[in-house]
Design a protein around this motif. Sequence first.
Motif, PDB file in Angstrom:
ATOM      1  N   GLY A 156       7.937 -23.305  24.704  1.00 49.96           N
ATOM      2  CA  GLY A 156       8.547 -23.690  26.081  1.00 49.96           C
ATOM      3  C   GLY A 156       7.610 -23.112  27.068  1.00 49.96           C
ATOM      4  O   GLY A 156       8.031 -23.072  28.370  1.00 49.96           O
ATOM      5  N   VAL A 157       6.594 -22.504  26.749  1.00 48.85           N
ATOM      6  CA  VAL A 157       5.671 -21.900  27.838  1.00 48.85           C
ATOM      7  C   VAL A 157       4.661 -22.696  28.363  1.00 48.85           C
ATOM      8  O   VAL A 157       3.967 -23.600  27.547  1.00 48.85           O
ATOM      9  N   GLU A 158       4.874 -22.746  29.664  1.00 49.22           N
ATOM     10  CA  GLU A 158       3.873 -23.667  30.323  1.00 49.22           C
ATOM     11  C   GLU A 158       2.397 -22.876  30.683  1.00 49.22           C
ATOM     12  O   GLU A 158       2.872 -22.028  31.546  1.00 49.22           O
ATOM     13  N   ALA A 159       1.236 -23.126  30.378  1.00 49.47           N
ATOM     14  CA  ALA A 159       0.086 -22.268  30.888  1.00 49.47           C
ATOM     15  C   ALA A 159      -0.969 -23.205  30.902  1.00 49.47           C
ATOM     16  O   ALA A 159      -1.022 -24.186  30.184  1.00 49.47           O
ATOM     17  N   GLY A 160      -1.917 -22.969  31.955  1.00 46.12           N
ATOM     18  CA  GLY A 160      -2.714 -23.719  32.222  1.00 46.12           C
ATOM     19  C   GLY A 160      -4.324 -23.543  31.159  1.00 46.12           C
ATOM     20  O   GLY A 160      -4.450 -22.223  30.997  1.00 46.12           O
ATOM     21  N   VAL A 161      -4.493 -24.498  30.312  1.00 41.04           N
ATOM     22  CA  VAL A 161      -5.652 -24.250  29.231  1.00 41.04           C
ATOM     23  C   VAL A 161      -6.725 -25.252  29.786  1.00 41.04           C
ATOM     24  O   VAL A 161      -6.582 -26.379  29.949  1.00 41.04           O
ATOM     25  N   SER A 162      -7.771 -24.501  29.967  1.00 41.18           N
ATOM     26  CA  SER A 162      -9.176 -25.275  30.050  1.00 41.18           C
ATOM     27  C   SER A 162     -10.124 -25.083  29.151  1.00 41.18           C
ATOM     28  O   SER A 162     -10.153 -23.897  28.509  1.00 41.18           O
ATOM     29  N   TRP A 163     -10.680 -26.120  28.398  1.00 41.74           N
ATOM     30  CA  TRP A 163     -11.730 -25.913  27.523  1.00 41.74           C
ATOM     31  C   TRP A 163     -12.878 -26.982  27.733  1.00 41.74           C
ATOM     32  O   TRP A 163     -12.867 -27.841  28.640  1.00 41.74           O
ATOM     33  N   TYR A 164     -13.972 -26.657  27.161  1.00 42.22           N
ATOM     34  CA  TYR A 164     -15.306 -27.400  27.296  1.00 42.22           C
ATOM     35  C   TYR A 164     -15.796 -27.333  26.074  1.00 42.22           C
ATOM     36  O   TYR A 164     -15.940 -26.260  25.014  1.00 42.22           O
ATOM     37  N   HIS A 165     -16.706 -28.438  25.494  1.00 43.40           N
ATOM     38  CA  HIS A 165     -17.224 -28.669  24.422  1.00 43.40           C
ATOM     39  C   HIS A 165     -18.168 -29.868  24.472  1.00 43.40           C
ATOM     40  O   HIS A 165     -17.958 -30.688  25.557  1.00 43.40           O
ATOM     41  N   SER A 166     -19.167 -29.889  23.830  1.00 34.45           N
ATOM     42  CA  SER A 166     -20.324 -30.806  23.904  1.00 34.45           C
ATOM     43  C   SER A 166     -19.917 -32.634  23.893  1.00 34.45           C
ATOM     44  O   SER A 166     -20.621 -33.115  24.264  1.00 34.45           O
ATOM     45  N   GLY A 167     -18.867 -32.923  23.529  1.00 35.81           N
ATOM     46  CA  GLY A 167     -18.147 -34.177  23.175  1.00 35.81           C
ATOM     47  C   GLY A 167     -17.330 -34.663  24.387  1.00 35.81           C
ATOM     48  O   GLY A 167     -16.896 -35.919  24.338  1.00 35.81           O
TER      49      GLY A 167
END
Length: 327
Positions: A140-151
Amino acid sequence: RCRMRWRVEGGLMADGVFAGLCPACGGDLTLAEVESSTCKSTGRRLCSFDIDGEFERFLGFFEVAVGASPRALQRLWARRVLRGESFAAVAPTGMGKTSFGAVMALFLARRGLKSYLIVPTTLLVRQVVESLKLFMEKTGVEAGVSWYHSGMREEERESFFRALSEGDFHILVTTSQFLSSHFGELRGKVFNFLFVDDVDSVLKASRNVERILMLLGFKMDGGEWKGEPAGVLMVSTATAKPGSKVAIFRKLLEFDVGSSSFEVRNIEDVYFGEKTPDNLLSVVKLMGGGGIIYCSSSEEARRILEFLNAKGVRAGFVGGRTKKDFD
């Protein structure tokens, strides 16, 4: 000084007493109190630490997120992170280092702390992000997740760099290649928890050690590193060899990145008789999710790939000139 005396009852040695060494009341400490971890005078625990409450909350959080209690090694790692202690997690594949890093990042995000998870491949970026989404759903935790990959698509990249620039995230997930090629966008940012999965891949670029130190809040001044770590660095390693750059970790963070070997691995020897596609399919189903099939040629590999895909097995091909599926 530590002084020890013995009580004698009826001519028999009954109990050892550590004079004036009870950490709870300052009085004498008996062996019985040591064994029970409780001071008889005050009823308090002998060995309690400031992080004990947070540690117990993490154990409960981990169990909800993962669906199982943390292993002994993961409990040890948790204590070290919560104490603010940087370290190298040396353990064989499959011991839950990456899962631990993801759960700890989400646990810290509850307090508004920022984490950066660095993994070696695009595939692992996707897996970690999926794990984080699942853990958030369970806890139930709301966290901002940002990610980066080549696709990623162009609009996804633009959204990522905008969030990165504005600091609009709690957890950042990228490959080690991103650290090398896009450090300009990371410069000036400081993380409370920096998790490096497979530090060997990060150390291929010697300047990455310096980049990691800057992300922990250190600054180079007059050819010397200045400051104190603003966060914790946890790296996983099995083969990294100490060098002049890694020695900086020892000096500033008080831990080494060294090499190790393991005698026990999660390996099964399976014999299925004749080498046929159906027998291979049986082995794949028996061994469960995840694995590598080595073939004698690219042609054989492609035939097996087509067969497995036709049978509903999600598989990819990696060869001398083709590594897209690996990424």
